[in-house]
Design a protein around this motif. Structure first.
Motif, mmCIF file in Angstrom:
data_model
loop_
_atom_site.group_PDB
_atom_site.id
_atom_site.type_symbol
_atom_site.label_atom_id
_atom_site.label_comp_id
_atom_site.label_asym_id
_atom_site.label_seq_id
_atom_site.Cartn_x
_atom_site.Cartn_y
_atom_site.Cartn_z
ATOM 1 N N ALA A 20 0.845 -1.288 -0.024
ATOM 2 C CA ALA A 20 0.060 0.005 0.016
ATOM 3 C C ALA A 20 0.911 1.231 -0.108
ATOM 4 N N HIS A 21 1.820 1.322 0.681
ATOM 5 C CA HIS A 21 2.834 2.296 0.958
ATOM 6 C C HIS A 21 3.327 2.732 -0.552
ATOM 7 N N ASP A 22 3.986 1.659 -0.923
ATOM 8 C CA ASP A 22 4.506 1.654 -2.515
ATOM 9 C C ASP A 22 3.737 2.397 -3.466
ATOM 10 N N VAL A 23 2.465 1.704 -3.443
ATOM 11 C CA VAL A 23 1.524 2.362 -4.487
ATOM 12 C C VAL A 23 1.198 3.792 -4.284
ATOM 13 N N LEU A 24 1.144 4.252 -3.082
ATOM 14 C CA LEU A 24 0.516 5.339 -2.685
ATOM 15 C C LEU A 24 1.652 6.359 -3.091
ATOM 16 N N GLU A 25 2.936 5.819 -2.664
ATOM 17 C CA GLU A 25 4.010 6.821 -2.527
ATOM 18 C C GLU A 25 4.423 7.031 -4.117
ATOM 19 N N ASP A 26 4.256 5.998 -4.934
ATOM 20 C CA ASP A 26 4.568 6.342 -6.170
ATOM 21 C C ASP A 26 3.575 7.427 -6.777
ATOM 22 N N PHE A 27 2.516 7.726 -6.225
ATOM 23 C CA PHE A 27 1.354 8.432 -6.933
ATOM 24 C C PHE A 27 1.446 9.789 -6.244
ATOM 25 N N GLN A 40 -0.118 11.861 1.841
ATOM 26 C CA GLN A 40 0.853 11.569 2.955
ATOM 27 C C GLN A 40 0.321 10.980 4.220
ATOM 28 N N ALA A 41 -0.753 11.294 4.604
ATOM 29 C CA ALA A 41 -1.219 10.678 5.909
ATOM 30 C C ALA A 41 -1.319 9.245 5.735
ATOM 31 N N SER A 62 5.717 6.629 15.629
ATOM 32 C CA SER A 62 6.344 7.767 14.930
ATOM 33 C C SER A 62 5.377 8.110 13.624
ATOM 34 N N GLN A 63 5.240 6.867 12.959
ATOM 35 C CA GLN A 63 4.573 7.095 11.720
ATOM 36 C C GLN A 63 2.948 7.286 11.844
ATOM 37 N N LEU A 64 2.464 6.950 12.957
ATOM 38 C CA LEU A 64 1.034 6.968 13.101
ATOM 39 C C LEU A 64 0.692 8.454 13.852
ATOM 40 N N LEU A 65 1.667 8.641 14.709
ATOM 41 C CA LEU A 65 1.528 10.189 14.995
ATOM 42 C C LEU A 65 1.489 11.278 14.028
ATOM 43 N N LYS A 66 2.424 10.929 13.032
ATOM 44 C CA LYS A 66 2.424 12.039 11.773
ATOM 45 C C LYS A 66 1.252 11.962 10.729
ATOM 46 N N ALA A 67 0.523 10.503 10.619
ATOM 47 C CA ALA A 67 -0.772 10.382 10.077
ATOM 48 C C ALA A 67 -1.670 10.984 10.679
ATOM 49 N N THR A 69 -1.931 13.465 12.689
ATOM 50 C CA THR A 69 -1.713 15.074 12.375
ATOM 51 C C THR A 69 -2.292 15.245 11.482
ATOM 52 N N LYS A 70 -1.603 14.702 10.257
ATOM 53 C CA LYS A 70 -2.151 15.418 8.848
ATOM 54 C C LYS A 70 -3.610 14.965 8.424
ATOM 55 N N MET A 71 -4.112 13.748 9.181
ATOM 56 C CA MET A 71 -5.362 13.448 8.620
ATOM 57 C C MET A 71 -6.422 14.184 9.310
ATOM 58 N N SER A 72 -6.220 14.805 10.565
ATOM 59 C CA SER A 72 -7.165 15.374 11.325
ATOM 60 C C SER A 72 -7.850 16.301 10.598
ATOM 61 N N SER A 73 -7.218 17.124 9.803
ATOM 62 C CA SER A 73 -7.830 18.161 8.981
ATOM 63 C C SER A 73 -8.893 17.609 7.876
ATOM 64 N N TYR A 74 -8.873 16.395 7.525
ATOM 65 C CA TYR A 74 -9.807 15.679 6.691
ATOM 66 C C TYR A 74 -11.006 15.026 7.188
ATOM 67 N N LEU A 75 -10.846 14.874 8.580
ATOM 68 C CA LEU A 75 -11.854 14.237 9.285
ATOM 69 C C LEU A 75 -13.203 14.936 9.031
ATOM 70 N N PRO A 76 -14.619 14.235 9.072
ATOM 71 C CA PRO A 76 -14.810 13.023 9.065
ATOM 72 C C PRO A 76 -14.387 12.029 7.830
ATOM 73 N N GLU A 77 -14.796 12.816 6.975
ATOM 74 C CA GLU A 77 -14.568 11.858 5.535
ATOM 75 C C GLU A 77 -14.043 12.849 4.442
ATOM 76 N N TYR A 78 -13.157 12.413 3.415
ATOM 77 C CA TYR A 78 -12.814 13.096 2.428
ATOM 78 C C TYR A 78 -12.760 12.101 1.087
ATOM 79 N N TRP A 79 -12.741 12.518 -0.068
ATOM 80 C CA TRP A 79 -12.978 11.657 -1.192
ATOM 81 C C TRP A 79 -14.089 10.413 -1.064
ATOM 82 N N GLY A 80 -14.759 10.573 -0.086
ATOM 83 C CA GLY A 80 -15.903 9.502 -0.028
ATOM 84 C C GLY A 80 -15.242 8.473 0.803
#
Length: 130
Positions: A20-27, A40-41, A62-67, A69-80
């Motif tokens: 999942a990381h590989d696919v998303l990072e490439d994009f 990024q989240a 460390s990674q979940l804390l970053k996620a 923080t970044k995801m919090s501004s997209y809650l509760p939903e984004y892109w469906g």
């Protein structure tokens, strides 16, 4: 949402976090704000759970804390995508690591492991999951 993002989410939901990381990072390089930060989240989320599977609690936390923080501004939903459940799961994993280390995380049922669900909220806050 792009097919590659859909594939990344599918890989994540099937527990293939590295893929999942590989696919998303490439994009994500081709995206601009605000979508780029959400991607990024999602990447941080996948990497965090990959670290967890490999016993790297420091990297996971460390990674979940970053996620979170970044995801919090997209809650509760984004892109469906219903992001509240995965965000809550990450916070719970962080708490378990902080409180009990590896033992606590191992005691979490596999059902607590996050899935990124599609859906939307309707009047009254009811969730419709597709």
């Amino acid at each position: 949402m792009n097919e590659q993002v859909e594939l990344g989410i599918q890989e994540f939901n099937e527990g293939r976090y590295f893929e999942a990381h590989d696919v998303l990072e490439d994009f994500w390089h081709g995206y601009r704000e605000p979508d780029r930060v959400l991607l990024q989240a999602l990447i941080h989320t996948a990497v965090g759970f990959y670290h967890l599977e490999n016993g790297n609690l420091k990297g996971c936390r460390s990674q979940l804390l970053k996620a979170c923080t970044k995801m919090s501004s997209y809650l509760p939903e984004y892109w469906g995508l219903l992001l509240d459940p995965v965000h809550s799961s990450m916070k719970r994993h962080i708490e378990m690591i902080d409180e009990q280390g590896r033992t606590g995380v191992e005691n979490l049922e596999s059902s607590v492991r996050p899935r990124i669900l599609r859906g939307h909220r309707v009047a009254g806050g009811q969730l419709l999951i597709s």
